[in-house]
Design a protein around this motif. Structure first.
Motif, PDB file in Angstrom:
ATOM      1  N   ARG A  46       0.868  -1.188   0.000  1.00 24.39           N
ATOM      2  CA  ARG A  46       0.000   0.000   0.000  1.00 24.39           C
ATOM      3  C   ARG A  46       0.894   1.224   0.000  1.00 24.39           C
ATOM      4  O   ARG A  46       1.728   1.399   0.885  1.00 24.39           O
ATOM      5  N   LYS A  47       0.740   2.077  -1.012  1.00 25.60           N
ATOM      6  CA  LYS A  47       1.541   3.295  -1.105  1.00 25.60           C
ATOM      7  C   LYS A  47       0.637   4.514  -0.992  1.00 25.60           C
ATOM      8  O   LYS A  47      -0.467   4.533  -1.532  1.00 25.60           O
ATOM      9  N   THR A  48       1.137   5.522  -0.288  1.00 22.86           N
ATOM     10  CA  THR A  48       0.463   6.815  -0.200  1.00 22.86           C
ATOM     11  C   THR A  48       1.518   7.905  -0.333  1.00 22.86           C
ATOM     12  O   THR A  48       2.694   7.683  -0.039  1.00 22.86           O
ATOM     13  N   LEU A  49       1.079   9.070  -0.757  1.00 26.01           N
ATOM     14  CA  LEU A  49       1.956  10.234  -0.867  1.00 26.01           C
ATOM     15  C   LEU A  49       1.516  11.241   0.183  1.00 26.01           C
ATOM     16  O   LEU A  49       0.345  11.630   0.218  1.00 26.01           O
ATOM     17  N   SER A  50       2.428  11.652   1.055  1.00 22.97           N
ATOM     18  CA  SER A  50       2.113  12.571   2.145  1.00 22.97           C
ATOM     19  C   SER A  50       2.971  13.822   2.051  1.00 22.97           C
ATOM     20  O   SER A  50       4.089  13.780   1.541  1.00 22.97           O
ATOM     21  N   CYS A  51       2.434  14.915   2.586  1.00 15.97           N
ATOM     22  CA  CYS A  51       3.175  16.169   2.569  1.00 15.97           C
ATOM     23  C   CYS A  51       2.648  17.103   3.649  1.00 15.97           C
ATOM     24  O   CYS A  51       1.479  17.024   4.027  1.00 15.97           O
ATOM     25  N   ASN A  52       3.516  17.970   4.109  1.00 11.82           N
ATOM     26  CA  ASN A  52       3.163  19.022   5.059  1.00 11.82           C
ATOM     27  C   ASN A  52       3.301  20.378   4.390  1.00 11.82           C
ATOM     28  O   ASN A  52       4.147  20.570   3.512  1.00 11.82           O
ATOM     29  N   PHE A  53       2.461  21.313   4.840  1.00 14.13           N
ATOM     30  CA  PHE A  53       2.439  22.656   4.275  1.00 14.13           C
ATOM     31  C   PHE A  53       2.304  23.675   5.411  1.00 14.13           C
ATOM     32  O   PHE A  53       1.819  23.356   6.483  1.00 14.13           O
TER      33      PHE A  53
END
Length: 183
Positions: free
Chosen positions: A170-177
């Motif tokens: 299972r792959k996800t793309l995460s990011c903070n802003f």
């Protein structure tokens, strides 16, 4: 659609990413060179580091949609994203990104027995069991995402990922802003 979970400070916005095909191709075809983030020591996930330069334009349509959902326009700063790769029994402990104004996760594909992204009420233990029963209180809530969904939420919200029960990664793309209020 904007969802309120625990109180007025705990909400998330979930929708199909406007460029979901482009994001999916990026996540599923990114070279699998694992990077050891310090925060990953206490969970079961492999991570692939990405740069803000290669992902900023990928995120822009979704950040604009997020702004539409909350009814506010804003400038923003992106920090280096990462791809989470959950193998069987992989998980993410409950945590937050409290040093960031908001976070997001993109889900390129969701299949049977995949782990579940969930939010956790940091104040859920402040009421007795009877109070929780009386008012239908919940301490954890699954976001119920589908393939192509992206979610945005305040960085202070506690969240985690349940153990992965599939042999398919299972792959996800995460990011903070952060909001850029200097302009």
């Amino acid at each position: 659609m904007k969802y309120t979970i625990f109180d007025h400070n705990c909400f998330f916005v979930k929708f199909k990413a406007p460029n979901q095909e482009e994001l999916t191709n990026f996540v599923l075809n990114k070279e699998e060179v694992y990077y050891s983030f310090d925060w990953a020591k206490h969970c079961g996930v492999n991570t692939i580091s990405c740069t803000w330069q290669e992902t900023m334009e990928l995120f822009r349509p979704s950040v604009n949609e997020f702004a539409n959902h909350i009814g506010k326009t804003f400038n923003w700063r992106i920090y280096n994203p990462w791809i989470n790769c959950y193998e069987r029994n992989g998980f993410q402990e409950i945590h937050d990104h409290s040093r960031s104004d908001f976070s997001c996760v993109f889900f390129p594909e969701v299949s049977e027995n995949f782990s579940q992204f969930h939010f956790y009420d940091r104040h859920g233990n402040s009421l007795s069991t009877n109070w929780l029963k009386l008012f239908g209180g919940i301490q954890s809530w699954n976001a119920n995402v589908q393939s192509g969904d992206i979610i945005f939420f305040p960085g202070t919200m506690l969240h985690g990922v349940s153990p992965h029960k599939s042999d398919k990664v299972r792959k996800t793309l995460s990011c903070n802003f952060d909001f850029d209020l200097s302009k």
